[in-house]
Scaffold this active site. Structure first.
Site, PDB file in Angstrom:
ATOM      1  N   SER A 275       0.862  -1.189   0.000  1.00  0.00           N
ATOM      2  CA  SER A 275       0.000   0.000   0.000  1.00  0.00           C
ATOM      3  C   SER A 275       0.890   1.227   0.000  1.00  0.00           C
ATOM      4  CB  SER A 275      -0.863   0.034   1.260  1.00  0.00           C
ATOM      5  OG  SER A 275      -0.115   0.541   2.361  1.00  0.00           O
ATOM      6  N   ASP A 276       0.368   2.355  -0.433  1.00  0.00           N
ATOM      7  CA  ASP A 276       1.113   3.587  -0.187  1.00  0.00           C
ATOM      8  C   ASP A 276       0.938   3.941   1.296  1.00  0.00           C
ATOM      9  OD1 ASP A 276       2.672   5.839  -0.403  1.00  0.00           O
ATOM     10  OD2 ASP A 276       1.650   6.669  -2.141  1.00  0.00           O
ATOM     11  N   TRP A 277       1.663   4.931   1.707  1.00  0.00           N
ATOM     12  CA  TRP A 277       1.772   5.344   3.119  1.00  0.00           C
ATOM     13  C   TRP A 277       0.387   5.635   3.722  1.00  0.00           C
ATOM     14  CZ3 TRP A 277       6.559   7.280   5.601  1.00  0.00           C
ATOM     15  CH2 TRP A 277       6.339   7.933   6.808  1.00  0.00           C
TER      16      TRP A 277
END
Ligand code: NOJ
Length: 734
Positions: A275-277
């Site tokens: 996932s992104d942050w």
């Protein structure tokens, strides 16, 4: 280092055996990625101390997390890996990941600038160097390349992309992946695994506002946005990062059709999806999950293997399994993919991989790497205007004025490992060129956003008055682009426009050269109309000051070509070359005065088109020709054109081939880049370029999403940029 690696490895088990031996908690820990401070806050007795306690998970989980973000430095990564292995019951090594986007310590130009070089070999080399520097400093995976297609310069992240063209972006995606990974990650620890991002279509954020909604049709998605991600995967890219945005109403991080069906099933991607942050938890704010538990459920169902920086998985996956809502087989799949990546990187045998303080000192920011950064910086700058004032002569007295005259802020927003202290300032580099260095005067004139103070202006005025030529060093602070760096007004800040106005009023007629350091195509009014020459330097990296001085003095010849249109003004945005014609195009023979697709106050065309850039050489195009006026699937055409350097210096020309499908099943772009060739020509030299054009290049996504071509009329176009082309009609016969 070999010794350290051998001494620490415990001997690898078959990967599936790890799975069998792991507890559920240990498996879930593999799916967690936290940044360095979290590790530092995890104590030996399993507590988390300090500000990171808010995470809501215990220190053992943190200590056993499968990967860490943002760790760098050979000795530090060795220490952290050693500590990790001491805690990890089965001796599963920690994976280190970081954003090494356009260089580690040797910072290359930002990717948008690299795109403007149109030089795939140099791009690949930059990634290879970035990988080596990162690898010896202990990093295993880079969160790059970012290959989002971009059309809206208000969006701060356009500087991370190579631009608005799907074909060119795909070529660069491949080049970057080859450079980062090489072709044998296990056998060559000097490379790192690449993670292509942000899947998918993050660059289409509405209104150019970061993290905003994306809503494009599936055909648009497939035709424009997906090709570069796919190209990266075809090149063997090991990882994919989800984007923050929605895709057809569902945030990418919980998007089953996008991740399971398209990425995994249709494309066959079996690597790690991260996932992104914070993007898993953001499913709540998006409004598709009621709480962290549901967010974990949705992301896991979509096939997100690693949750970056939030703890929905850590807190809820075991409960979801106990409740029968998540099948443990899904966790096993994710863990296995992560273990496979660790294995591919050779970490079970060599947990410290290439991390080596001695080599780190030797190779990081070494002369050879800096020379490569210099070469790419020279090739990335784009000469936008030159009324004969450039190149400068060593004998001229130069005033270097502006907030970038002695600024080290040339690295761009994605260079957290680079050091501005190591950047040669533009004024120093210019001084080194001048025959009489004390004939170069330097003044800030104003701040990046702060209007000229009285004393500042007095110094700038004195410098301007005593010089033969004024070089204005202008631009955006690096924080004005990059993540969350969006702007609604994409002109230079008013303070700098005011400086330009005052200088012009003070010394009318004196030659002025503007050099621009910035992270996006700008609205250049107030600069391009005032200056006699404009050089777009972007954020050119560690060697940027030297590269710009080389170009200004003609020790290198500008050869960059824009890969993103410069709008006439922000009101046109998004404006891009590969647009559709509309039913009422401007300039059609039967066009009415009013009822055509146009603005009342500005032109339709961008100020500077895709593919545009000037040179100190002069390239003359001969008559372009087609080998035949019909093509069949078995009989490609050849498009030829002769290009001659009629100037007095050697230069590089980028010859571009575009195509238009005149009568498609669905509307087709007015131009699509199909090929290009770079020619290096000596004065008086000429060369013939021959492009093969075949039926496969004419295929596109139809309304039923089939990828086929249409028989009928086409136009091939050749030229030095997307605007100034020669049309060559032909027909496809099937
Ligand atoms: C958020 C950014 O969107 C992404 O590009 C980056 O890789 C991660 N943060 C990790 O730093």
């Amino acid at each position: 280092m070999t010794q350290l690696n051998t001494a620490s490895a415990r001997g690898k088990l078959p990967l599936r055996e790890y799975l069998e031996r792991m507890t559920l908690e240990e498996k879930i820990a593999q799916l967690i990625q936290l940044a360095v401070p979290f590790f530092e806050g995890a104590s030996d007795d399993g507590q988390i101390t300090g500000p990171m306690a808010s995470l809501g998970i215990d220190g053992h989980t943190v200590r056993n997390a499968g990967s860490v973000l943002g760790l760098a430095g050979a000795q530090e990564t060795i220490n952290v890996q050693r500590m990790h292995l001491a805690h990890n019951r089965l001796g599963i090594p920690l994976l280190t990941m970081a954003d090494i986007v356009h260089g580690f310590k040797t910072i290359f130009p930002v990717p948008l600038a690299i795109g403007c070089s149109w030089d795939l070999a140099l791009a690949e080399r930059s990634a290879e160097i970035a990988a080596l520097e990162a690898a010896v400093s202990g990093i295993h995976v880079t969160f790059a390349p970012m290959v989002d297609l971009v059309r809206d310069p208000r969006w701060g992240r356009v500087m991370e992309s190579t631009g608005e063209d799907p074909y060119l972006n795909a070529l660069f995606a491949r080049a970057f992946v080859r450079g980062f990974q090489g072709d044998d990650l296990a056998g060559n620890p000097d490379r790192v695994a690449a993670c292509v991002k942000h899947f998918a279509a993050y660059g289409a954020a509405e209104a150019g506002r970061d993290y905003n909604t994306v809503d494009v049709s599936e055909r648009q998605l497939r035709e424009f946005y997906l090709p570069a991600y796919k190209a990266a995967l075809d090149e063997g890219c090991e990882m994919v990062m989800t984007s923050f945005n929605t895709v057809d109403g569902i945030p990418a991080t919980g998007n089953v059709p996008l991740m399971r069906r398209l990425l995994r099933e249709e494309w066959g991607f079996d690597g790690v999806l991260i996932s992104d942050w914070g993007a898993v938890k953001e499913l709540i704010a998006h409004g598709v999950a009621a709480d962290e538990r549901e967010a974990a459920l949705k992301a896991m169902k979509a096939g997100v293997d690693i949750e970056m920086m939030t703890s929905c998985y850590a807190k809820h996956l075991s409960g979801l399994i106990a409740a029968g809502e998540v099948d443990e087989a899904l966790i096993d799949e994710a863990v296995l993919r992560i273990l496979e990546l660790k294995d591919k990187l050779g970490l079970f045998e060599k947990p410290y991989r290439a991390a080596d303080p001695e080599r780190e000192r030797e190779v990081v920011f070494c002369d050879a790497h800096r020379a490569a950064a210099l070469e790419l910086a020279r090739r990335s700058c784009v000469l936008l205007k030159n009324d004969g004032v450039l190149p400068l002569a060593a004998a001229q007295r130069i005033a270097v004025i502006g907030p970038f005259a002695r600024s080290g802020d040339l690295l761009g927003p994605w260079s957290w490992t680079g050091s501005q202290d190591a950047v040669v300032r533009l004024s120093e580099a210019i001084r080194a060129k001048a025959a009489a260095p004390d004939a170069v005067t330097v003044a800030d004139g104003c701040g990046i956003e702060a209007a000229p103070a009285e004393a500042q202006w007095a110094a700038a005025a004195a410098a301007a008055q005593s010089a033969d030529v004024i070089v204005l060093a202008l631009g955006e602070h690096s924080d004005m682009s990059g993540e969350a760096g969006c702007r609604s007004d994409i002109r230079l800040p008013q303070a700098q426009l005011e400086l330009v106005r005052r200088i012009k009023a003070l010394v009318p007629g004196k030659p002025v050269v503007a050099v621009l350091f910035n992270g996006r195509p700008l609205d250049l009014h107030g600069v391009i109309d005032e200056a006699d020459a404009v050089l777009e330097a972007w954020f050119p990296g560690s060697e940027g000051g030297v590269a710009v001085a080389d170009l200004l003095y003609g020790d290198a010849n500008p050869s960059g070509r824009l890969t993103m249109s410069f709008p006439y003004s922000v009101g046109q945005v998004p404006v891009y070359y590969n647009a559709f014609n509309t039913g009422r195009p401007q300039g059609a023979p039967d066009a009415q005065v009013r009822y055509v697709s146009q603005y009342l106050d500005i032109p339709n065309e961008p100020l500077l088109p895709f593919g545009f850039g000037l040179s100190y050489a002069a390239f003359e195009y001969g008559e372009a020709a087609l080998s035949a006026d019909t093509m069949t699937p078995d009989a490609p055409l050849t498009v030829t054109v002769r290009v001659t350097n009629t100037g007095s210096v050697a230069g590089i020309e980028t010859v571009q081939l575009y195509v238009r499908d005149v009568s498609g099943e669905v509307v087709r772009p007015v131009k699509e880049l199909k090929a290009f060739r770079q020619l290096e020509l000596q004065p008086g030299e000429s060369a013939e370029v021959a492009f093969e054009l075949n039926e496969r290049q004419l295929r596109y996504y139809h309304s039923d999403l089939s990828h086929t071509s249409d028989a009928g009329a086409f136009v091939a176009m050749v030229g030095p940029n997307s605007r100034d082309v020669t049309p060559l009609p032909f027909a496809l016969v099937k």
